[in-house]
Design a protein around this motif. Structure first.
Motif, PDB file in Angstrom:
ATOM      1  N   ALA A  35    -105.614   3.282  25.235  1.00  0.00           N
ATOM      2  CA  ALA A  35    -105.851   3.925  26.535  1.00  0.00           C
ATOM      3  C   ALA A  35    -104.551   4.189  27.286  1.00  0.00           C
ATOM      4  N   GLN A  36    -103.631   3.248  27.257  1.00  0.00           N
ATOM      5  CA  GLN A  36    -102.384   3.406  28.010  1.00  0.00           C
ATOM      6  C   GLN A  36    -101.583   4.610  27.512  1.00  0.00           C
ATOM      7  N   ASP A  96    -111.015   4.701  30.313  1.00  0.00           N
ATOM      8  CA  ASP A  96    -111.184   3.279  30.604  1.00  0.00           C
ATOM      9  C   ASP A  96    -110.253   2.445  29.727  1.00  0.00           C
ATOM     10  N   SER A  97    -109.792   1.341  30.259  1.00  0.00           N
ATOM     11  CA  SER A  97    -108.861   0.481  29.522  1.00  0.00           C
ATOM     12  C   SER A  97    -109.485  -0.109  28.261  1.00  0.00           C
ATOM     13  N   LYS A  98    -110.817  -0.064  28.161  1.00  0.00           N
ATOM     14  CA  LYS A  98    -111.491  -0.579  26.967  1.00  0.00           C
ATOM     15  C   LYS A  98    -111.335   0.362  25.773  1.00  0.00           C
ATOM     16  N   ILE A  99    -110.986   1.623  26.038  1.00  0.00           N
ATOM     17  CA  ILE A  99    -110.785   2.596  24.966  1.00  0.00           C
ATOM     18  C   ILE A  99    -109.496   2.253  24.220  1.00  0.00           C
ATOM     19  N   PRO A 100    -109.512   2.256  22.887  1.00  0.00           N
ATOM     20  CA  PRO A 100    -108.279   1.965  22.139  1.00  0.00           C
ATOM     21  C   PRO A 100    -107.142   2.919  22.531  1.00  0.00           C
ATOM     22  N   GLN A 140    -111.490  10.467  18.872  1.00  0.00           N
ATOM     23  CA  GLN A 140    -112.722   9.891  18.332  1.00  0.00           C
ATOM     24  C   GLN A 140    -113.313  10.783  17.247  1.00  0.00           C
ATOM     25  N   GLN A 180    -109.668  11.977  29.058  1.00  0.00           N
ATOM     26  CA  GLN A 180    -110.930  11.781  28.343  1.00  0.00           C
ATOM     27  C   GLN A 180    -111.124  12.836  27.251  1.00  0.00           C
TER      28      GLN A 180
END
Length: 244
Positions: free
Chosen positions: A58-59, A52-56, A80, A73
């Motif tokens: 992510a791109q 998800d784009s909310k994950i640091p 993480q 993921q």
């Protein structure tokens, strides 16, 4: 008082037997749960799925994961566990950055992939290790190499990422190191949480199953200590270990 102690002793013995039975049962269920969870995790490790784009970062994670054909993921779950997404993290073992890469591993992967070529003169420095994009690129390539080495077994690849491939080869599987076992479980738990993939036939994660097993074990020890205290009281009454 004597009668009460004898009753407590008998009830304690019954509880002890029940706790031993539950502890053994939980152990078998825990082992079966591990196998199911790990099998499902391995089956989905190659499924192309972005974070998800909310994950640091992510791109960067999605791009580099796609380049090597790994589930993004999984990469995010590893980051993480390794650094909690702190780009300037440094371990006591001398590993750096988001994916906690040692200079030796960095040099090996960089020589093969030329990730840092043209970016700076001379050898890579701390600024390279702390660079988010470079660190994710090198770490993802290294994990991909480990996956190839262990024929697509992501669980073994994660264990090797933590303990080194030499340790995995030596033991023919996950090394019996508490740190590596805990690390592997943590990454897999993170993946289930990030991917929202349902845990197979279980209401607990790997870590939760382990905690339940440990809790029953501590209850077992507490019951033994309680029985020893009761036995001491009965001995005082009888001045003997014969309480009939």
């Amino acid at each position: 008082m004597r009668r009460r102690l004898l009753m407590t002793w008998r009830v304690g013995l019954i509880i002890l037997v029940l706790e031993l039975a539950i502890y053994t049962l939980i152990g078998y269920l825990n082992l079966g749960n591990h196998n199911l969870v790990w099998e499902t995790f391995n089956e989905n490790a190659y499924t192309i799925a972005d974070v998800d784009s909310k994950i640091p970062y992510a791109q960067n994670i999605n791009r580099h994961a796609r380049q090597v054909g790994i589930n993004a993921q999984v990469i995010a779950s590893l980051i993480q566990a390794e650094s909690s997404f702190q780009p300037r993290a440094q371990s006591t073992a001398g590993a750096y950055g988001l994916m906690q890469i040692t200079p030796g591993t960095w040099q090996q992967i960089n020589q093969e992939s030329k990730v840092c070529v043209g970016r700076h003169p001379g050898e890579c420095s701390l600024e390279c290790y702390y660079n988010e994009e470079l660190n994710i690129s090198i770490g993802t390539l290294y994990l991909s190499q480990l996956l190839n080495k262990y024929q697509g077994n992501m669980v073994l690849a994660l264990a090797a990422y933590n303990a080194g491939p030499g340790a995995v080869d030596k033991y023919g599987g996950i090394p019996p190191y508490e740190e590596t076992i805990t690390y592997t479980k943590r990454v897999i738990d993170n993946w289930y949480e990030l991917s929202h993939y349902p845990l197979p036939s279980s209401i607990f994660s790997l870590t939760q199953w382990e905690n339940v097993h440990k809790l029953i074990g501590w209850c077992f020890i507490a019951t033994i200590l309680g029985l020893l205290w009761v036995a001491r009281g009965l001995y005082r009454y009888h001045h003997s270990w014969r309480w009939g």
